[in-house]
Design a protein around this motif. Sequence first.
Motif, PDB file in Angstrom:
ATOM      1  N   LEU A 443     -36.486 103.415 -74.979  1.00  0.00           N
ATOM      2  CA  LEU A 443     -37.101 102.272 -75.654  1.00  0.00           C
ATOM      3  C   LEU A 443     -38.620 102.316 -75.506  1.00  0.00           C
ATOM      4  O   LEU A 443     -39.360 102.077 -76.468  1.00  0.00           O
ATOM      5  N   ILE A 444     -39.102 102.655 -74.296  1.00  0.00           N
ATOM      6  CA  ILE A 444     -40.543 102.729 -74.066  1.00  0.00           C
ATOM      7  C   ILE A 444     -41.179 103.799 -74.942  1.00  0.00           C
ATOM      8  O   ILE A 444     -42.249 103.610 -75.526  1.00  0.00           O
ATOM      9  N   GLY A 445     -40.499 104.946 -75.041  1.00  0.00           N
ATOM     10  CA  GLY A 445     -41.013 105.998 -75.916  1.00  0.00           C
ATOM     11  C   GLY A 445     -41.092 105.558 -77.364  1.00  0.00           C
ATOM     12  O   GLY A 445     -42.063 105.858 -78.068  1.00  0.00           O
ATOM     13  N   GLN A 446     -40.081 104.833 -77.809  1.00  0.00           N
ATOM     14  CA  GLN A 446     -40.079 104.345 -79.188  1.00  0.00           C
ATOM     15  C   GLN A 446     -41.210 103.342 -79.414  1.00  0.00           C
ATOM     16  O   GLN A 446     -41.918 103.397 -80.416  1.00  0.00           O
ATOM     17  N   ALA A 500     -48.136 109.596 -72.150  1.00  0.00           N
ATOM     18  CA  ALA A 500     -47.270 109.501 -70.968  1.00  0.00           C
ATOM     19  C   ALA A 500     -46.043 108.641 -71.237  1.00  0.00           C
ATOM     20  O   ALA A 500     -44.989 108.843 -70.638  1.00  0.00           O
ATOM     21  N   SER A 501     -46.160 107.682 -72.134  1.00  0.00           N
ATOM     22  CA  SER A 501     -45.011 106.818 -72.448  1.00  0.00           C
ATOM     23  C   SER A 501     -43.986 107.551 -73.301  1.00  0.00           C
ATOM     24  O   SER A 501     -42.776 107.347 -73.155  1.00  0.00           O
ATOM     25  N   ILE A 502     -44.461 108.418 -74.197  1.00  0.00           N
ATOM     26  CA  ILE A 502     -43.534 109.119 -75.100  1.00  0.00           C
ATOM     27  C   ILE A 502     -42.876 110.303 -74.406  1.00  0.00           C
ATOM     28  O   ILE A 502     -41.681 110.555 -74.580  1.00  0.00           O
ATOM     29  N   ASP A 503     -43.603 111.030 -73.551  1.00  0.00           N
ATOM     30  CA  ASP A 503     -43.089 112.252 -72.937  1.00  0.00           C
ATOM     31  C   ASP A 503     -41.813 112.067 -72.137  1.00  0.00           C
ATOM     32  O   ASP A 503     -40.854 112.830 -72.300  1.00  0.00           O
ATOM     33  N   PRO A 504     -41.743 111.069 -71.238  1.00  0.00           N
ATOM     34  CA  PRO A 504     -40.536 110.972 -70.408  1.00  0.00           C
ATOM     35  C   PRO A 504     -39.330 110.403 -71.126  1.00  0.00           C
ATOM     36  O   PRO A 504     -38.252 110.323 -70.544  1.00  0.00           O
ATOM     37  N   ALA A 505     -39.471 110.017 -72.395  1.00  0.00           N
ATOM     38  CA  ALA A 505     -38.358 109.388 -73.099  1.00  0.00           C
ATOM     39  C   ALA A 505     -37.167 110.312 -73.207  1.00  0.00           C
ATOM     40  O   ALA A 505     -36.016 109.898 -73.099  1.00  0.00           O
ATOM     41  N   GLY A 506     -37.433 111.630 -73.412  1.00  0.00           N
ATOM     42  CA  GLY A 506     -36.323 112.561 -73.546  1.00  0.00           C
ATOM     43  C   GLY A 506     -35.772 113.003 -72.207  1.00  0.00           C
ATOM     44  O   GLY A 506     -34.568 113.096 -72.012  1.00  0.00           O
ATOM     45  N   SER A 507     -36.660 113.251 -71.238  1.00  0.00           N
ATOM     46  CA  SER A 507     -36.209 113.785 -69.951  1.00  0.00           C
ATOM     47  C   SER A 507     -35.592 112.748 -69.044  1.00  0.00           C
ATOM     48  O   SER A 507     -34.844 113.072 -68.141  1.00  0.00           O
ATOM     49  N   CYS A 508     -35.871 111.473 -69.280  1.00  0.00           N
ATOM     50  CA  CYS A 508     -35.377 110.412 -68.397  1.00  0.00           C
ATOM     51  C   CYS A 508     -34.439 109.472 -69.140  1.00  0.00           C
ATOM     52  O   CYS A 508     -34.368 108.292 -68.834  1.00  0.00           O
ATOM     53  N   ALA A 509     -33.723 110.018 -70.116  1.00  0.00           N
ATOM     54  CA  ALA A 509     -32.923 109.150 -70.975  1.00  0.00           C
ATOM     55  C   ALA A 509     -31.800 108.457 -70.257  1.00  0.00           C
ATOM     56  O   ALA A 509     -31.271 107.460 -70.724  1.00  0.00           O
ATOM     57  N   THR A 510     -31.401 108.959 -69.105  1.00  0.00           N
ATOM     58  CA  THR A 510     -30.278 108.324 -68.401  1.00  0.00           C
ATOM     59  C   THR A 510     -30.728 107.459 -67.240  1.00  0.00           C
ATOM     60  O   THR A 510     -29.922 106.960 -66.485  1.00  0.00           O
ATOM     61  N   VAL A 511     -32.012 107.338 -67.090  1.00  0.00           N
ATOM     62  CA  VAL A 511     -32.525 106.508 -65.983  1.00  0.00           C
ATOM     63  C   VAL A 511     -32.146 105.054 -66.211  1.00  0.00           C
ATOM     64  O   VAL A 511     -32.354 104.508 -67.272  1.00  0.00           O
ATOM     65  N   ALA A 512     -31.590 104.435 -65.213  1.00  0.00           N
ATOM     66  CA  ALA A 512     -31.275 103.010 -65.276  1.00  0.00           C
ATOM     67  C   ALA A 512     -31.433 102.452 -63.880  1.00  0.00           C
ATOM     68  O   ALA A 512     -31.676 103.167 -62.926  1.00  0.00           O
ATOM     69  N   GLY A 513     -31.234 101.185 -63.706  1.00  0.00           N
ATOM     70  CA  GLY A 513     -31.331 100.574 -62.396  1.00  0.00           C
ATOM     71  C   GLY A 513     -32.465  99.599 -62.325  1.00  0.00           C
ATOM     72  O   GLY A 513     -32.756  98.895 -63.280  1.00  0.00           O
ATOM     73  N   LYS A 516     -38.312  98.869 -60.337  1.00  0.00           N
ATOM     74  CA  LYS A 516     -39.110  99.708 -59.448  1.00  0.00           C
ATOM     75  C   LYS A 516     -38.801 101.184 -59.674  1.00  0.00           C
ATOM     76  O   LYS A 516     -39.709 102.017 -59.751  1.00  0.00           O
ATOM     77  N   ASN A 517     -37.503 101.530 -59.812  1.00  0.00           N
ATOM     78  CA  ASN A 517     -37.116 102.920 -60.048  1.00  0.00           C
ATOM     79  C   ASN A 517     -37.631 103.419 -61.391  1.00  0.00           C
ATOM     80  O   ASN A 517     -38.046 104.571 -61.522  1.00  0.00           O
ATOM     81  N   ILE A 518     -37.595 102.547 -62.396  1.00  0.00           N
ATOM     82  CA  ILE A 518     -38.062 102.948 -63.734  1.00  0.00           C
ATOM     83  C   ILE A 518     -39.553 103.235 -63.698  1.00  0.00           C
ATOM     84  O   ILE A 518     -40.032 104.237 -64.237  1.00  0.00           O
ATOM     85  N   LEU A 519     -40.318 102.387 -63.038  1.00  0.00           N
ATOM     86  CA  LEU A 519     -41.757 102.600 -62.937  1.00  0.00           C
ATOM     87  C   LEU A 519     -42.069 103.890 -62.176  1.00  0.00           C
ATOM     88  O   LEU A 519     -42.946 104.664 -62.577  1.00  0.00           O
ATOM     89  N   ALA A 520     -41.332 104.130 -61.091  1.00  0.00           N
ATOM     90  CA  ALA A 520     -41.556 105.347 -60.313  1.00  0.00           C
ATOM     91  C   ALA A 520     -41.191 106.584 -61.131  1.00  0.00           C
ATOM     92  O   ALA A 520     -41.899 107.592 -61.114  1.00  0.00           O
ATOM     93  N   GLY A 521     -40.089 106.522 -61.884  1.00  0.00           N
ATOM     94  CA  GLY A 521     -39.658 107.671 -62.682  1.00  0.00           C
ATOM     95  C   GLY A 521     -40.628 108.023 -63.792  1.00  0.00           C
ATOM     96  O   GLY A 521     -40.816 109.189 -64.120  1.00  0.00           O
ATOM     97  N   LEU A 522     -41.282 107.049 -64.349  1.00  0.00           N
ATOM     98  CA  LEU A 522     -42.193 107.286 -65.468  1.00  0.00           C
ATOM     99  C   LEU A 522     -43.557 107.783 -64.999  1.00  0.00           C
ATOM    100  O   LEU A 522     -44.318 108.333 -65.798  1.00  0.00           O
ATOM    101  N   THR A 523     -43.901 107.581 -63.749  1.00  0.00           N
ATOM    102  CA  THR A 523     -45.235 107.975 -63.277  1.00  0.00           C
ATOM    103  C   THR A 523     -45.227 109.219 -62.393  1.00  0.00           C
ATOM    104  O   THR A 523     -46.291 109.771 -62.109  1.00  0.00           O
ATOM    105  N   VAL A 524     -44.051 109.688 -61.972  1.00  0.00           N
ATOM    106  CA  VAL A 524     -43.988 110.774 -61.007  1.00  0.00           C
ATOM    107  C   VAL A 524     -44.398 112.118 -61.592  1.00  0.00           C
ATOM    108  O   VAL A 524     -44.913 112.984 -60.887  1.00  0.00           O
ATOM    109  N   THR A 525     -44.155 112.363 -62.894  1.00  0.00           N
ATOM    110  CA  THR A 525     -44.433 113.672 -63.513  1.00  0.00           C
ATOM    111  C   THR A 525     -45.792 113.744 -64.183  1.00  0.00           C
ATOM    112  O   THR A 525     -46.092 114.726 -64.861  1.00  0.00           O
ATOM    113  N   HIS A 526     -46.628 112.721 -64.046  1.00  0.00           N
ATOM    114  CA  HIS A 526     -47.913 112.708 -64.739  1.00  0.00           C
ATOM    115  C   HIS A 526     -49.037 112.405 -63.754  1.00  0.00           C
ATOM    116  O   HIS A 526     -48.801 111.863 -62.665  1.00  0.00           O
ATOM    117  N   SER A 527     -50.240 112.795 -64.147  1.00  0.00           N
ATOM    118  CA  SER A 527     -51.412 112.506 -63.318  1.00  0.00           C
ATOM    119  C   SER A 527     -51.603 110.994 -63.257  1.00  0.00           C
ATOM    120  O   SER A 527     -51.788 110.348 -64.277  1.00  0.00           O
TER     121      SER A 527
END
Length: 795
Positions: A443-446, A500-513, A516-527
């Motif tokens: 959704l964030i990527g969209q 950064a918002s569009i990039d993780p949309a494909g790789s983190c498509a199954t992230v839920a919970g 806090k976990n969503i915020l950490a997952g979206l920022t861990v792979t980027h500067s």
Amino acid sequence: MARVRLPLRVLGAILGILLFIHLIHRAGPAKLLASMVALGWGLALVIAWGGVAHILKTWAWRLTLLDGKYQVSFGRMLGLRLSSEAIGQFGGLAQLFGEGLRVSLLGPAIPVSHGIASVTIDRALFVVSAAVVSFLGLSAVLMVLPLPHKLILYAIVFACLLLGFVLLSAIAIRNRWPLFSRTGEVLGRIRYLKPLIDRKRALIHSVEETLLDFYHRTPKAFWASLLLNLACHAAAIVEVYLIVWLMGSKLTLFGALAVEALTKLVNIVGTFNPGNIGTYEGGNMLISKMFGLTAAAGLTLAFARRLRALFWSGLGILCLIILSNRTKREKINETNEDIMEVAPEQISSEKLQSTSASQRHSHLAVVLANNPGFGFPLPQVGSIPILLRSILGAAKAGATRIVVVIDRVKGLPVRQELLETGRVPNHVEWCGVTSGEDSVPSLIGQLASEIDGHLVLISGDGVYHPSLHKRVAEWEETQDAFTLVSGGEMVGLCSLSRKASIDPAGSCATVAGSSKNILAGLTVTHSTMSEEVTEDKWQRVGNERQRQLAERKLDGWLVKPTDGIFARANRTISIPISRRIIPFPITPNMVSLFTLGVSFAAGAFLALGGYWNMLTGAILSWFSSVLDGCDGEVARLKLQESAFGCWLETMCDNLYYLFIFSGLTIGLVRSSGNRSYLLWGGLLVFGATMSFIMTGLQRHQLSSGRPERYLLEWHKKADSRSSNPLLYLGRHTEFIIRRCFLPYVFLFFALFGVMNWFLIGATVGANIVWIVALYSCLTFTPSWTTALQSSTSLG
């Protein structure tokens, strides 16, 4: 009929004017002038007291709108009230037109049926409360005055009719009698009225149901509105007492009640006379004679009350012009928006580039509330659900679009709870998600693909200081992501660039919970750029202990950086008062206006003169200064800060000084008989007025659309020029004129009975203030100096 009615009304107006002239001649122009002179400055108090009555009536009307009151500002409703009563001055039909005006200008947010119902309820409660006061007044007349047998009989009959009307109204409301629809059915049998009644039948039923439901479903609002109407009539009784007392005549409050009741009967008789000219003045003269007052005193009483009505009517006409123009602009804007939606392809490329440039720094806010821990009802901090706090915080930070992510099933009651508050901004969108392809990262990527600016993620289970919302909103995208941390823990606010918002949309498509976990997952792979914030700036709310901790931190956020010792001392009293206020449907503007009423009362006691009256006025002045902090505190607690509220608070502060200074001058003259105090008082009011003008202009220049930051900006500029002796003096003595400090000095002088010293000192100080303010205006804004030099050279 209309052609016959108009000449009759013109004839009635002419006869009324002739009667008015005859009454002046009979009372004696010299005596009338002497009575008006005796009022003196007291006439300003009478006019100001009339404003208190208008505020009470507006407050009573506002309560009849229920949840709809959040869609219309108190200022707009006060303007409509004044406009309606200004038009109503022209007679019975004009009063009906004025009521219709109130409905039509309420705004598009209020349905017509709800507007008609609110005005009808308001008028009904006003009439019923007037009947109660008239009944009590007639009872007072029977007990106070030795009337002839015939008049006693008439008074008893009329009092019984009033009592019967009140009781019948109470029974009709309690038993839900369909009086409107039954009346409509009877009128519908008339051939000429049948088409009109048939067209309006549904509206009549809707209004009637709303009126009856007002008592049965919202009894607290019903009784509060009725009590406010009764308070308005009580204010009219006090007005009669005040005018008679200022003229030097004697009349008890019991007698003032009787006079007001008889005056209401005169107003009923004069309904058919345009403006009630002549009949109102004649009725007041007859009533005054009944209580042993002179004809000139009765005519002066009528004059003073009519001048008060004319003053507020003039203000009402001005409000009508402003509101009418504003309504036209709103309609034009709505039309333009519709055209933009229907034919967006017609926008030129230049306009498109201009639009993109203007939105370059805009951002989209996504509030994450899909955590399974979000239950119903939501925990509240400062009497507001924590999720609503996050939404309103994002809106205040300038988010052009707000998307609230909720659980597709469990989030529906949460959404309904927030919508029922009436506080959710119109541009909020709701999105229900589950795991899988509808995951939050997808959704964030969209959403990121639809914007040009950055995206702000907000964890909805926390409470954040407004400065944190502003910090993530104003991020300049120097890296891929920006997050706030506190002690190694993510705060719950994060900014992501569009990429950064569009990039993780494909790789983190199954992230839920959790959020806090969503915020950490979206920022861990980027500067990621992180910024440390102190723990007192935020609080996650997951249990009752954390909620209580958030409440304590919220109290700390109410203290301003510019608060000094006396302001902080006042906060120890004002914050508990504000905490008691916020559970009720009371807006910050209402608190400001109530505080203004206390300020007026302080000025009135000062005007009475004498040691104990002066001391009482000083105590009320101090209490007004304590309450002065409550409006801002309520605004910050309920997130209802606005530019209008800041302007209203400033106006109330200015009026506070005028009430206090005017009352002090009148009181000293009355106590000592020394008219030289009038000169000092005049210079004091002049200095205060010039100070208001200079500081108002400078506020406009320095605050850049944020008037609440004026004092902080002035301090910075004055500190940067500390070598300038005048600015140095102003910077280190400006606390003396603050609303939080001056009442303590006032109380000190009143306690020792040396208020004349205060008058002289305040006069000197006020005239120094405006000179310093003018000098700082010329110093801090070079454009002013340039303009003055150019105008001088042209001259």
